[in-house]
Design an enzyme around this catalytic site. Sequence first.
Site, PDB file in Angstrom:
ATOM      1  N   LYS A  34      29.882  31.084  47.531  1.00 34.62           N
ATOM      2  CA  LYS A  34      29.794  30.147  46.412  1.00 34.62           C
ATOM      3  C   LYS A  34      30.971  30.344  45.467  1.00 34.62           C
ATOM      4  O   LYS A  34      31.625  29.385  45.037  1.00 34.62           O
ATOM      5  CB  LYS A  34      28.471  30.347  45.685  1.00 34.62           C
ATOM      6  CG  LYS A  34      28.255  29.439  44.498  1.00 34.62           C
ATOM      7  CD  LYS A  34      28.143  30.087  43.153  1.00 34.62           C
ATOM      8  CE  LYS A  34      27.620  31.449  42.992  1.00 34.62           C
ATOM      9  NZ  LYS A  34      27.720  31.956  41.618  1.00 34.62           N
ATOM     10  N   SER A  70      28.123  33.648  37.239  1.00 36.13           N
ATOM     11  CA  SER A  70      29.400  33.191  37.781  1.00 36.13           C
ATOM     12  C   SER A  70      29.308  31.682  37.972  1.00 36.13           C
ATOM     13  O   SER A  70      28.547  31.211  38.824  1.00 36.13           O
ATOM     14  CB  SER A  70      29.691  33.872  39.121  1.00 36.13           C
ATOM     15  OG  SER A  70      29.813  35.267  38.946  1.00 36.13           O
ATOM     16  N   LYS A  90      36.535  35.590  36.231  1.00 33.78           N
ATOM     17  CA  LYS A  90      35.584  36.002  37.276  1.00 33.78           C
ATOM     18  C   LYS A  90      35.975  35.417  38.626  1.00 33.78           C
ATOM     19  O   LYS A  90      35.845  36.081  39.663  1.00 33.78           O
ATOM     20  CB  LYS A  90      34.164  35.584  36.898  1.00 33.78           C
ATOM     21  CG  LYS A  90      33.106  35.958  37.944  1.00 33.78           C
ATOM     22  CD  LYS A  90      33.052  37.466  38.190  1.00 33.78           C
ATOM     23  CE  LYS A  90      32.099  37.852  39.321  1.00 33.78           C
ATOM     24  NZ  LYS A  90      30.681  37.679  38.988  1.00 33.78           N
TER      25      LYS A  90
END
Length: 296
Positions: A242, A100, A174
């Site tokens: 994150k 990711s 994503k």
Amino acid sequence: MIESIQRIAVIGTGIMGGPMAGRLAEAGFAVSGWNRTPEKAAALSDRGVVTASDVVAAAADADVVICMLSSGPVCETVLMGEHGVISAMRPGAILAVMSSIPVETAVALAKVAVDHGVACVDAPVSGGEKGAREGTLAIMAGGDAAVVDRLHPVFALLGRVTHVGPAGSGALTKLANQLIVASTICAVAEALTLAKHGGADPARVREALLGGFADSTVFRQHGLRMVEANFQPGGPAKYQVKDTSTALAFARSLGLTLPVSEEVDRLFQAMVDDGDGDLDHSGVILQLQRMNRGGG
């Protein structure tokens, strides 16, 4: 162009990359695994994965390099530069960045790869450790459609792939996925907290809601984690924040305001700041308990 995929290097053999490498090796591919913590790669030897001590050497011999590192900056450090993985790969080989990462990083990696004669797709996944073990991941692929098609024998062992557009589109998809997951986890945590403080049994409340409009994979899996207080990480909270922070930064670059996601990001950041970043992201319910004087 490499006609037949035989040798695969998996860079990053942690919670997700390890099971993925094992599945590929057991299917008959020659798989080498590299991890910054060598023991994590060596633990896969009984599944047929050869431990690579040198990430660049592993990549140089591979038809496909799968990257499952923890973040965009880590991917840039390992993949780019004069002594990075991309520069060591053979022309015609394929780099599949399944981490990711920010959209901008995915686009930059694709450009560097093309300049070195390497095909590149950004193909992050969703489904957690369970999906990685069972080969049921949702794979969101950005890049050239023909390259995604060439990777079908690999992706088919890992889950279900959808080509979503040009370079960067997989990373963007994503980020959208992570906003949905993060906000849903927080909603489930709030609902179960409300139920418990109101005098109901959270486990029975969860059972009652299964199959209704509130049901989802997140509700089933993470709601159960919350009821059982099982926060062993499948997806650590520090990686969740994150991703939400990355998504919000990209939204701001487009001039967008996403108020629900901003509040969710603050909640996960508080969880990390309070020392629970290594717990599963379902552990956000602990943060709610702290906010409500530790009750429940």
